[in-house]
Design an enzyme around this catalytic site. Structure first.
Site, PDB file in Angstrom:
ATOM      1  N   GLY A  34       0.794  -1.229   0.000  1.00  0.00           N
ATOM      2  CA  GLY A  34       0.000   0.000   0.000  1.00  0.00           C
ATOM      3  C   GLY A  34       0.827   1.279   0.000  1.00  0.00           C
ATOM      4  O   GLY A  34       0.291   2.375  -0.156  1.00  0.00           O
ATOM      5  N   HIS A 126     -13.352  25.802   0.648  1.00  0.00           N
ATOM      6  CA  HIS A 126     -14.643  25.772   1.347  1.00  0.00           C
ATOM      7  C   HIS A 126     -14.997  27.149   1.936  1.00  0.00           C
ATOM      8  O   HIS A 126     -16.143  27.575   1.903  1.00  0.00           O
ATOM      9  CB  HIS A 126     -14.605  24.698   2.429  1.00  0.00           C
ATOM     10  CG  HIS A 126     -15.840  24.666   3.236  1.00  0.00           C
ATOM     11  ND1 HIS A 126     -17.078  24.464   2.676  1.00  0.00           N
ATOM     12  CD2 HIS A 126     -16.052  24.853   4.561  1.00  0.00           C
ATOM     13  CE1 HIS A 126     -18.003  24.516   3.626  1.00  0.00           C
ATOM     14  NE2 HIS A 126     -17.398  24.753   4.761  1.00  0.00           N
ATOM     15  N   LYS A 188     -29.922  26.152   7.202  1.00  0.00           N
ATOM     16  CA  LYS A 188     -29.689  24.713   7.369  1.00  0.00           C
ATOM     17  C   LYS A 188     -29.049  24.431   8.728  1.00  0.00           C
ATOM     18  O   LYS A 188     -28.267  25.228   9.212  1.00  0.00           O
ATOM     19  CB  LYS A 188     -28.742  24.245   6.248  1.00  0.00           C
ATOM     20  CG  LYS A 188     -28.255  22.814   6.363  1.00  0.00           C
ATOM     21  CD  LYS A 188     -27.234  22.476   5.262  1.00  0.00           C
ATOM     22  CE  LYS A 188     -25.814  22.671   5.729  1.00  0.00           C
ATOM     23  NZ  LYS A 188     -24.799  22.274   4.734  1.00  0.00           N
ATOM     24  N   THR A 222     -27.526  18.214   1.747  1.00  0.00           N
ATOM     25  CA  THR A 222     -27.798  19.659   1.720  1.00  0.00           C
ATOM     26  C   THR A 222     -28.603  20.040   0.492  1.00  0.00           C
ATOM     27  O   THR A 222     -29.640  20.709   0.570  1.00  0.00           O
ATOM     28  CB  THR A 222     -26.452  20.429   1.731  1.00  0.00           C
ATOM     29  OG1 THR A 222     -25.750  20.087   2.916  1.00  0.00           O
ATOM     30  CG2 THR A 222     -26.649  21.925   1.649  1.00  0.00           C
TER      31      THR A 222
HETATM   32  C1  R5P Z   1     -21.045  22.924   3.703  1.00  0.00           C
HETATM   33  O1  R5P Z   1     -20.951  23.979   4.317  1.00  0.00           O
HETATM   34  C2  R5P Z   1     -20.687  22.823   2.237  1.00  0.00           C
HETATM   35  O2  R5P Z   1     -20.693  24.064   1.618  1.00  0.00           O
HETATM   36  C3  R5P Z   1     -21.629  21.893   1.519  1.00  0.00           C
HETATM   37  O3  R5P Z   1     -22.951  22.409   1.647  1.00  0.00           O
HETATM   38  C4  R5P Z   1     -21.580  20.531   2.141  1.00  0.00           C
HETATM   39  O4  R5P Z   1     -20.255  20.058   2.180  1.00  0.00           O
HETATM   40  C5  R5P Z   1     -22.441  19.550   1.385  1.00  0.00           C
HETATM   41  O5  R5P Z   1     -22.444  18.351   2.094  1.00  0.00           O
HETATM   42  P1  R5P Z   1     -23.596  17.287   1.890  1.00  0.00           P
HETATM   43  O6  R5P Z   1     -23.770  17.086   0.411  1.00  0.00           O
HETATM   44  O7  R5P Z   1     -23.075  16.047   2.581  1.00  0.00           O
HETATM   45  O8  R5P Z   1     -24.823  17.796   2.575  1.00  0.00           O
END
Ligand code: R5P
Length: 310
Positions: A34, A126, A188, A222
């Protein structure tokens, strides 16, 4: 000189073809136990070297491969080494959300520097604040110009751009401005990792076409929850877009079953066959990377050329 690791060779080839230079010859392979082995098959002494390797799934493997490639270049006397990381894995672990947690994004930036990278070139981190984690030179790109152009050509009527969480609202506002569209924001919550819940929808989507914009789609929770909420609130067609199609776990199945009409992503991450779907459109960011690499090599401005607006 350009070299590619194994995580996204098609993107590296496309970048090389835009730059009209061949990819450097390199052996990258795994031993039976690996461990990863790298050997440069050409001299890099004194050269301006760019190593292309997104560090997505499997994140640890791809990151280690990149670190080893950097080490090989450093020990072969490369003049300057830039790690080109279209998707920067671990970027969501950018703060201590709970006590006793690490800040792994910072650790990764440190590792890249310690291995010998003089600079990094990344796309849609991010959070923009991650720029501060890099003590190397850092250039950053946004995929938005490619995605905005694609949707501008669609000429969707009555369009509302939707931020699927508060963190995405700055990006959504910028898209709304450039596409002359309305704006909606979803509140969210994450009761636990990889689980997303819609609490409130701020804005009017009734009778409107909606485009949800995010930096990445991971499990799809999300974006799918956002799409369901939009439909429940009377939206017409729902589109989704993101820069990085991480598409972990059963994400593709979730997206297929969702009310989302089309999911537009970029090729920062290579989508294997099992993660491809008829609903997904992949746009290329190779030209943007090629232009940035050319600008870095010639010591020209990257931000002025490529990031006129997010
Ligand atoms: C979170 O703050 C990011 O911007 C994305 O919304 C997140 O990584 C999406 O993750 P998932 O598809 O697992 O909900």
């Amino acid at each position: 000189m350009l070299f590619s690791g194994r995580s996204n060779e098609p993107l590296a080839r496309e970048i090389a073809s835009h730059l009209k230079i061949p990819l450097g010859q390199i052996i990258v392979k795994d031993f039976a136990d690996g461990e990863t082995y790298v050997n440069l098959l050409e001299t890099v002494r004194g050269k301006d070297v760019f190593l292309i390797q997104p560090t997505g799934f499997p994140a640890n493997h791809n990151l280690m491969e990149l670190l080893i490639m950097i080490d090989a270049c450093r020990r072969s006397m490369a003049g300057r080494i830039t790690a080109v990381i279209p998707y920067f894995g671990y970027s969501k672990q950018d703060r201590k959300a709970e006590k006793h947690e690490p800040i792994t994004a910072r650790l990764v930036a440190n590792l890249l520097e310690r291995a010998g990278a003089d600079g990094c070139l990344v796309m849609d981190l991010h959070a923009d604040q991650l720029q501060g984690f890099f003590d190397t030179r850092l250039d950053f790109l946004y995929a938005s110009s490619v995605i905005v152009d694609y949707f501008a050509k669609k000429k969707l009527n009555n369009l509302v751009i939707v931020a699927p969480d508060i963190g995405a609202s700055k990006r959504a506002r910028s898209y709304a401005k450039r596409l002359q569209a309305g704006l909606a924001i979803i509140d969210k919550r994450r009761p636990k990792p990889n689980v997303a819940e819609v609490m409130h929808l701020i804005g009017d989507v009734k009778g409107k076409n909606c485009l949800i914009v995010d930096d990445e789609i991971n499990t799809g929770g999300t974006i799918v929850n956002a799409a369901n909420a939009l439909k429940e609130n009377g939206a017409l067609d729902v589109f989704a877009s993101c820069t990085h199609p991480v598409f972990a776990a059963d994400c593709v199945e979730r997206l297929e079953k969702s009310p989302i009409k089309e999911i537009v992503v970029t090729n920062t991450i290579l989508l294997p066959k099992e993660k491809q779907s008829k609903k997904t459109t992949v746009l290329s960011v190779a030209k943007l990377f090629a232009e940035a690499i050319k600008a870095i090599h010639k010591e020209k401005s990257v931000s002025e050329l490529l990031n006129p607006a997010k």
